[in-house]
Every structure is written in C-alpha cells, then in structure tokens.
Scaffold this motif. Structure first.
Motif, short mmCIF file in Angstrom:
data_model
loop_
_atom_site.label_atom_id
_atom_site.label_comp_id
_atom_site.label_asym_id
_atom_site.label_seq_id
_atom_site.Cartn_x
_atom_site.Cartn_y
_atom_site.Cartn_z
N SER A 5 0.88 -1.43 0.03
CA SER A 5 0.16 0.04 -0.07
C SER A 5 0.93 1.47 -0.11
CB SER A 5 -0.82 0.00 1.26
OG SER A 5 -1.85 -0.78 1.17
N ALA A 6 0.69 2.10 -0.98
CA ALA A 6 1.42 3.38 -0.85
C ALA A 6 1.53 4.27 0.27
CB ALA A 6 0.99 4.10 -2.17
N CYS A 7 0.26 4.15 0.94
CA CYS A 7 0.39 4.97 2.10
C CYS A 7 1.26 4.23 3.19
CB CYS A 7 -1.16 5.18 2.65
SG CYS A 7 -1.80 3.56 3.18
N CYS A 13 -1.39 9.40 0.37
CA CYS A 13 -2.52 9.28 -0.55
C CYS A 13 -3.86 8.70 0.22
CB CYS A 13 -2.14 7.85 -1.44
SG CYS A 13 -1.49 6.30 -0.60
N ARG A 14 -4.00 8.90 1.59
CA ARG A 14 -4.91 8.43 2.35
C ARG A 14 -6.19 9.39 2.22
NH1 ARG A 14 -4.12 6.93 8.58
NH2 ARG A 14 -5.42 8.57 8.52
N ILE A 37 1.38 0.86 -4.69
CA ILE A 37 0.20 1.20 -5.19
C ILE A 37 -0.83 1.67 -4.12
CG2 ILE A 37 0.46 -0.78 -6.93
CD1 ILE A 37 -1.66 -1.32 -4.00
N CYS A 38 -1.79 2.60 -4.82
CA CYS A 38 -3.00 2.97 -3.97
C CYS A 38 -4.09 2.93 -5.06
CB CYS A 38 -2.99 4.41 -3.69
SG CYS A 38 -4.22 5.25 -2.91
N GLU A 40 -7.41 3.32 -4.72
CA GLU A 40 -8.52 4.36 -4.58
C GLU A 40 -8.04 5.49 -5.41
OE1 GLU A 40 -9.88 4.99 -0.37
OE2 GLU A 40 -9.73 2.83 -0.35
N LYS A 103 -2.54 -2.23 3.79
CA LYS A 103 -2.90 -1.46 4.96
C LYS A 103 -4.25 -2.17 5.50
CE LYS A 103 -3.08 1.88 8.10
NZ LYS A 103 -3.90 1.32 8.95
N SER A 106 -8.70 -0.94 5.78
CA SER A 106 -9.08 0.01 4.44
C SER A 106 -10.23 -0.59 3.65
CB SER A 106 -8.16 0.32 3.62
OG SER A 106 -8.44 0.62 2.45
N CYS A 109 -7.84 -1.99 0.96
CA CYS A 109 -6.62 -2.85 1.13
C CYS A 109 -6.80 -3.78 2.45
CB CYS A 109 -5.43 -1.88 1.47
SG CYS A 109 -4.69 -0.78 -0.04
S1 SF4 Z 1 -6.40 2.68 -0.83
FE1 SF4 Z 1 -6.12 3.52 1.19
S2 SF4 Z 1 -5.30 2.04 2.33
FE2 SF4 Z 1 -5.00 1.32 0.18
S3 SF4 Z 1 -2.89 2.57 -0.38
FE3 SF4 Z 1 -4.71 3.87 -0.87
S4 SF4 Z 1 -4.58 5.09 1.00
FE4 SF4 Z 1 -3.60 3.42 1.43
#
Ligand code: SF4
Length: 153
Positions: A5-7, A13-14, A37-38, A40, A103, A106, A109
């Motif tokens: 998860s990119a965050c 990116c959250r 990767i994110c 969303e 993560k 989520s 994720c």
């Molecule tokens: S979708 Fe949410 S939990 Fe998944 S990488 Fe993006 S910000 Fe992080």
C-alpha cells in the motif's frame, strides 16, 4: 516482487491526505523489493476524499455485485473501487508480484478486518475490494499488522 500500500511507504494518498508510514515497508520499496500502489487513487478518486465503507458485505461481495462501496455522504463509489482493484491486479501481473502487504481496515486494502458500513468505527472480519481480488488471483495478501519480521530480511 511484492506490492505494498502506497500510504505505508509514506505517500500522502489516504482519504485524509495523510500517509501511514511504516519504515520497514518503505525500506522494501527503497531496496527495489516492492512496488507501491494506491487502488483508490488508481481507480480515479481524489485526495483528500470522503471516507468510504463497504455496505452490506465484504470485498468479495462487492466484486460479485452483492454489496456496494459508499462514501459517508451516500455517494456510490463502487465503480472506482473495482476499477482500482483491477488496475492493481494488472500491476501485480506486470511486475510478477506474488505477495502484497496492504493497509489493514481499508475498504480497498484491508485483508483481515474492515469497517462494517455504519461509519461508526465498528469493525468486521473481511477483505477490502483490492485485497479480495488479489487473493482470488492467487496473490498472498498480508497486512502491515500481521506481517512477521521475516518479510523484512
Ligand atoms: S487505498 Fe487507502 S489504504 Fe490502500 S494504499 Fe490507498 S490510501 Fe492506503
């Protein structure tokens, strides 16, 4: 190769425009062992964005058309979540990823626990949409919370 998860690697990116930096996971990316990767953002949602939860089921149910993803103002964002999951799967196949560390909690994720769709902070067992699609395609999905230290060797 892994996806992360990119965050978790420090990208802001959250939904709230912040990151969830985990320095061990960031190190995997620095060493070229993981791709951030994110789903969303890849699915087309903006940052920051309203929090969203899966309504009426889990990530598998969303993929099967039996549940939706809604943001807290009642907007249906299911399509963006599915698009993001499909693009992440495409990235996984392209880079040959066999594992993902995503993560927890989520709606995209989460891989053990997600929120239950009431926006009251109540958790339930289940996968987010991306975690569910990756698992269906044979990719091992772990969370940053359940991952053991051997991953980072
Ligand atoms: S979708 Fe949410 S939990 Fe998944 S990488 Fe993006 S910000 Fe992080």
């Amino acid at each position: 190769m892994k996806l992360v998860s990119a965050c978790l690697m420090g990208i802001h990116c959250r939904f709230d425009g912040k990151s969830s930096l985990d320095t061990d996971i960031q190190q995997l990316v620095i060493e070229g062992k993981a791709v951030p990767i994110c789903p969303e953002q890849i699915g087309g949602l903006s940052t920051p964005r309203l929090p969203a939860e899966i309504i009426g089921g889990t990530g598998e149910d969303v993929l099967d058309g039996k549940a939706k993803v809604m943001n807290m103002e009642g907007e249906d964002v299911t399509e963006a979540f599915i698009r993001g999951a499909e693009e992440v799967l495409r990235i996984a196949k392209t880079v040959g990823a066999t594992e993902a560390i995503l993560k927890e909690r989520s709606p995209s994720c989460g891989s053990n626990v997600i929120y239950n769709g009431t926006f009251q902070g109540i958790k339930q067992a289940g996968n987010g949409v991306t975690a569910a699609l990756l698992k269906r395609n044979g990719i091992q999905v772990k969370s940053e919370e359940t991952e053991n230290e051997t991953t980072f060797k």
